[in-house]
Design a protein around this motif. Structure first.
Motif, PDB file in Angstrom:
ATOM      1  N   VAL A 114       0.851  -1.184   0.000  1.00 19.59           N
ATOM      2  CA  VAL A 114       0.000   0.000   0.000  1.00 19.59           C
ATOM      3  C   VAL A 114       0.887   1.234   0.000  1.00 19.59           C
ATOM      4  O   VAL A 114       1.418   1.619   1.025  1.00 19.59           O
ATOM      5  N   GLY A 115       1.062   1.830  -1.178  1.00 15.70           N
ATOM      6  CA  GLY A 115       1.706   3.136  -1.220  1.00 15.70           C
ATOM      7  C   GLY A 115       0.622   4.166  -1.044  1.00 15.70           C
ATOM      8  O   GLY A 115      -0.378   4.147  -1.749  1.00 15.70           O
ATOM      9  N   LEU A 116       0.771   5.029  -0.047  1.00 12.80           N
ATOM     10  CA  LEU A 116      -0.261   6.042   0.160  1.00 12.80           C
ATOM     11  C   LEU A 116      -0.260   7.008  -1.022  1.00 12.80           C
ATOM     12  O   LEU A 116       0.787   7.272  -1.614  1.00 12.80           O
ATOM     13  N   PRO A 117      -1.445   7.555  -1.371  1.00  9.17           N
ATOM     14  CA  PRO A 117      -1.524   8.458  -2.527  1.00  9.17           C
ATOM     15  C   PRO A 117      -0.927   9.823  -2.219  1.00  9.17           C
ATOM     16  O   PRO A 117      -1.605  10.825  -2.237  1.00  9.17           O
ATOM     17  N   LEU A 163       4.124  10.012  -7.050  1.00 12.76           N
ATOM     18  CA  LEU A 163       3.139   9.399  -6.164  1.00 12.76           C
ATOM     19  C   LEU A 163       3.569   8.003  -5.713  1.00 12.76           C
ATOM     20  O   LEU A 163       3.892   7.150  -6.538  1.00 12.76           O
ATOM     21  N   SER A 165       1.694   5.759  -4.605  1.00 11.61           N
ATOM     22  CA  SER A 165       0.727   4.742  -4.994  1.00 11.61           C
ATOM     23  C   SER A 165       0.886   4.313  -6.444  1.00 11.61           C
ATOM     24  O   SER A 165       0.217   3.386  -6.889  1.00 11.61           O
ATOM     25  N   LEU A 166       1.765   5.003  -7.184  1.00 11.33           N
ATOM     26  CA  LEU A 166       1.940   4.627  -8.586  1.00 11.33           C
ATOM     27  C   LEU A 166       3.271   3.925  -8.851  1.00 11.33           C
ATOM     28  O   LEU A 166       3.622   3.660  -9.998  1.00 11.33           O
TER      29      LEU A 166
ATOM     30  N   PHE C 171      -5.756   2.340   2.428  1.00 15.43           N
ATOM     31  CA  PHE C 171      -5.007   3.542   2.810  1.00 15.43           C
ATOM     32  C   PHE C 171      -5.230   3.865   4.278  1.00 15.43           C
ATOM     33  O   PHE C 171      -4.315   4.257   4.998  1.00 15.43           O
ATOM     34  N   ASN C 193      -7.843  13.289  -0.625  1.00 20.51           N
ATOM     35  CA  ASN C 193      -8.124  12.513  -1.819  1.00 20.51           C
ATOM     36  C   ASN C 193      -9.606  12.486  -2.187  1.00 20.51           C
ATOM     37  O   ASN C 193      -9.987  11.789  -3.124  1.00 20.51           O
ATOM     38  N   LYS C 288      -5.079   8.282  -9.181  1.00 18.00           N
ATOM     39  CA  LYS C 288      -3.989   8.418  -8.211  1.00 18.00           C
ATOM     40  C   LYS C 288      -3.608   7.078  -7.596  1.00 18.00           C
ATOM     41  O   LYS C 288      -2.722   6.979  -6.798  1.00 18.00           O
TER      42      LYS C 288
END
Lengths: 271, 310, 289
Positions: A114-117, A163, A165-166, C171, C193, C288
């Protein structure tokens, strides 16, 4: 007291588990249930400082529930009931008045990365900022140190603003580890971290974990029996919500088991 | 390796286990958003309480139930005032009924077209147009009824008055269509594709799939859509006031003018003495409107919930 | 390889008829909108000028412009937003982030459905009974705006809740696991977000409250006042009520003028909607995660 901060123990060499000290985690008669349906019952064991403690077992054996109970994530999961005693550093986790402070001492890595956005930088600076660190230089330092420890720095140092999350799956998983390290945890919980990660990245993360052992205590839940063999000092085998067996990893893999189901699982006869 | 004394570790954790500013902020935030959530209940109860409060004197004092529901004589300003709401109730019912007659098949047709036939850009465009339709203010609809539909009806049907059940019904039908279309489409979309595929695998055509599989599976949602459409038509005020002719009358044809419950309040409240019988009577109409729409919404909610149980 | 059997041919014919019928229904729904907008534009268009927009009405509303109504509508909408957005967003946060699946939550949801379903004239009665009389705000912008705020609260709540729930739960868990409180998680990850989705809902609410007539006609709107409002305790003209008044209550108003007011009102409302919709479409194109 042994320093437990990230990097604090660097260069002190590989330190084995400190069996002589009081255990870091003491689990006594732990029961976990979801809406009355039991997920884990009657589990008791200790985890020692500077140990990599492996937990293996097929799906639905209660491994993940155990991790959720450890940092009281169970408080936020509706219908999840936890009974029994879990002590971390001698203090019952149920006694914490500020559960967030408890969680901030425990790093967690999920099965799915989980990469935070937010930017890579902000991902890693998240926990330090929660602790009140504001100075840019200090944050820069933490971010670089943690990303380096997680073997990600070289790949992202030129795009710390992109980012989180990407990133690719493998990169996100290492980002998650960097984030966990940025908490300067005493305890690192990993839940099947290699599920969404390629073998090369898995090996790199395993190397990271071996190094980290000298600084903190690691609980490694894994679906890969061989991963437990490669990393864990001791391994517990969970099956259908019960603890079947616990022992030194090399003993289990040499076939010195008390319950033959353990050997069967290790040999891959079911799982 | 020197063993770490347990006492020191405990002291360490004790120092860490402090309720800090973040903990208190979290608590306060939790209470504030909780208050926000509960405010919805406070407001709906408040509406009932305050409308009832103004109407209560009339209800307990002058209200004659037989007259209220049985007489068409709504003469609040005469020397010997009577408060017969029958014509208003029939007026509302006739306009809403006419609207539904036109709007229910239309909306379901549109919902089926959007959900089952239209694809890609067409689908998106249609959904946006439906949304635009929903956005047109009711006072503009009323104005359209007066200035565009009125002459059109007079001319087409050769009738003396164009502000009537038909005019208000058509307007109301168009106004209620978007909500019915949207809810019905949601219900159709909620039918799992596996149902459709299974039926198609058995050789059914698209139409057969829709008629025999999709519609039966989404009938609750469609019913809820119709109910909410009825609720919308029932409660519409400005458009009905402007397009229905606003005449106390038991209609015998779509070309008769009528007067609606909502319109009566809107037209008369400005000229009444606060606290008087007329004032109380208008608030009593408000109580009636509130109760009926509440029941309609509650029923629709229960009907929709029925889907989950299946 | 396969020849169409009579049964097959028949059912395909049925299918085509059905498709055509549904398509016609769609056309029947869309065409009136286009006709209405076109008619308003053609008949009201000539009335629109700078002078029309920026001067007060004259000669008993039969001439002049709509400036006080335009400004009044802006006042009403802004004050309504100030009241309803904080409450609505808080309610949505509660429902999306905290609310357990219990009787209270179901009651709140039912209350929201009903707030949206109660007739606008009943909201007006509530406004009169509560804000004008009980809380002593009198007929004023404040009373009218609060009435609008209560009425449009569901718009904000529903749009906000939807955009909060579009943020993946993973998240939140990641933040909680790092020791973030629920509120820190909401403020630092969930709200940033979903802010654009919330904004979409707010724009929609602007459009809704700008067009409402019934809730303001006894709580703060007045037919004819050339002065611009100075405070929230003043009464004010409003576009929607102005249209109602000159269309039904005032004689001798030139048709062009009435159509002009209708055109301005519907332009504002549809423009706001278009902004909200295109904003939403644009947001969907930004990924995103």
């Amino acid at each position: 007291m042994v320093e437990s901060g990230v990097g604090a123990g660097a260069g002190k060499g590989d330190r084995g588990p400190l069996y002589a000290e009081p255990p870091t985690i003491e689990v006594r008669d732990l029961h976990i249930a979801y809406g009355g349906r039991s997920a884990l019952s009657d589990v008791s064991f200790d985890v020692y400082r500077h140990e990599i403690f492996g937990i293996i077992g097929p799906a639905n054996s209660g491994k993940t529930s155990f991790l959720r109970a450890l940092n009281r994530m169970s408080d936020f999961v509706t219908g999840m009931e936890v009974r029994g005693d879990v002590r971390i550093n001698g203090k019952d986790i149920g006694d914490w008045r500020n559960v967030y402070a408890l969680r901030s001492r425990i790093g967690v890595v999920f099965p799915l990365p989980v990469g935070l956005p937010m930017s890579v930088y902000d991902n890693v600076a998240f926990a330090p900022r929660l602790r009140g660190i504001r100075r840019k230089s200090e944050l820069d330092d933490v971010v670089e140190r943690c990303l380096t420890r997680a073997a990600l720095w070289d790949e992202v140092k030129d795009r710390l603003d992109s980012l989180g999350s990407l990133l690719s799956g493998g990169q996100q998983q290492r980002l998650t580890i960097a984030r966990a390290l940025s908490q300067e945890p005493e305890l690192l919980l990993l839940d099947e971290f290699s599920i969404a990660v390629d073998p090369v990245t898995t090996m790199r993360i395993e190397d990271v974990l071996r190094e980290l052992r000298s600084e903190l205590t690691i609980v490694l839940v894994t679906n890969l029996v061989q991963q437990a063999r490669r990393l864990a000092d001791r391994t517990a085998f969970f099956l259908n919500g019960t603890l079947v067996e616990i022992g030194k990893t090399e003993h289990l893999f040499e076939g010195r088991v008390n319950d033959e189901r353990t050997s069967h699982y290790i040999e891959g006869r079911f799982g | 390796m020197t063993p770490v004394p347990r006492a020191r570790l405990s002291a360490d954790t004790a120092a860490m286990d402090r309720r800090d500013a973040a903990w208190y902020v979290d608590r306060i935030a939790q209470w504030l958003v909780f208050a926000g959530g509960v405010s919805a209940i406070v407001f709906i109860v408040g509406i009932f309480v305050f409308v009832t409060r103004e109407g209560l004197d009339f209800v307990l004092g002058s209200l004659n139930l037989r007259e209220f529901f049985g007489s068409i004589a709504w003469r609040p300003t005469s020397n010997n005032p009577t408060y017969g709401a029958l014509a208003l109730i029939v007026g509302t019912a006739s306009v809403t009924g006419f609207a539904m007659l036109m709007s229910v098949p239309l909306s379901l047709g549109v919902a089926l077209f959007i959900a089952e036939f239209a694809t890609g850009k067409t689908r998106e465009t249609l959904k946006i147009l439906v949304e635009m339709l929903a956005a047109i203010p009711s006072v503009v609809w009323g104005f359209v009824g007066m200035s565009i539909m009125n002459p059109l009806i007079i001319e087409t049907f050769d009738v003396p008055v164009g502000l009537n059940v038909m005019n208000a019904g058509l307007i109301l039908g168009l106004m209620a269509a978007p909500i019915m279309t949207t809810i019905a489409e949601d219900a159709l979309k909620a039918v799992p594709d596996s149902y459709r595929e299974a039926a198609e695998a058995l050789g059914a055509t698209r139409w057969e799939v829709i008629w025999k599989v999709v519609i039966p599976a989404s009938k609750n949602g469609i019913l809820a859509a119709v109910l909410l459409g009825v609720g919308r038509g029932f409660g519409e005020t400005m458009a009905v006031l402007m397009a229905s002719g606003h005449a106390i009358n038991l209609p015998t044809s779509p070309f008769d003018s009528v007067r609606a419950l909502t319109a009566t309040i809107a037209a008369e409240l400005g000229d009444t003495v606060q606290g008087g019988n007329h004032w109380g009577a208008l608030f009593t109409l408000g109580i009636l409107l509130f109760v009926v729409t509440f029941v309609i919404n509650l029923t629709a909610d229960i009907v929709v919930r029925g889907i989950g149980k299946e | 390889m396969f020849t169409a059997t009579p049964r097959n041919r028949r059912s395909y014919r049925v299918q085509n008829v059905a498709r055509a019928a549904f398509f016609l229904a769609t056309v029947a729904l869309v065409i009136p909108v286009l006709i209405i907008v076109a008619t308003l534009a053609v008949k009201g268009g000539p009335a629109i000028s700078w002078e029309f927009l920026f001067t007060p009405p004259r000669d008993n509303l039969t001439a002049g412009g709509i400036m006080p109504a335009l400004v009044g509508t802006i006042w009403l909408v802004v004050v309504a937003l100030l009241a309803s957005v904080p409450v609505g967003v808080a309610a949505a946060i509660y429902l999306s982030e905290y609310a357990p699946d219990n009787l209270l939550t179901r009651t709140i949801n039912l209350a929201i459905i009903n707030l949206a379903g109660v007739p606008s004239i009943v909201h007006a009665l509530f406004g009169v009974g509560a804000f004008v009389l009980f809380f002593g705000a009198g007929t004023s912008i404040l009373a009218a705006s609060l009435t609008l705020a209560v009425m449009t609260l569901p718009v904000v709540i529903v749009a906000t809740r939807e955009s909060l729930q579009a943020v993946p739960p993973a998240f939140r868990e990641a933040c909680w696991n790092m020791g973030a409180t629920r509120w820190q998680t909401i403020r630092k990850v969930v709200l940033p977000n979903s802010i654009s989705g919330i904004l979409t809902g707010v724009i929609l609410e602007v459009s809704r409250s700008a067009g409402e007539t019934a809730p303001i006609m006894f709580t703060g709107a007045t037919a004819y006042i050339v002065f611009l409002p100075q405070s929230v305790m003043d009464q004010t003209m409003a576009l929607s009520y102005h249209l109602f008044y000159i269309a039904t209550q005032q004689t001798g108003v030139p048709e062009e003028l009435t159509f002009g007011v209708a055109l301005v009102l519907i332009s504002i409302v549809l423009l706001m909607n278009a902004v909200s919709i295109s904003f939403r479409v644009y947001l969907r194109s930004l990924k995103k995660w």
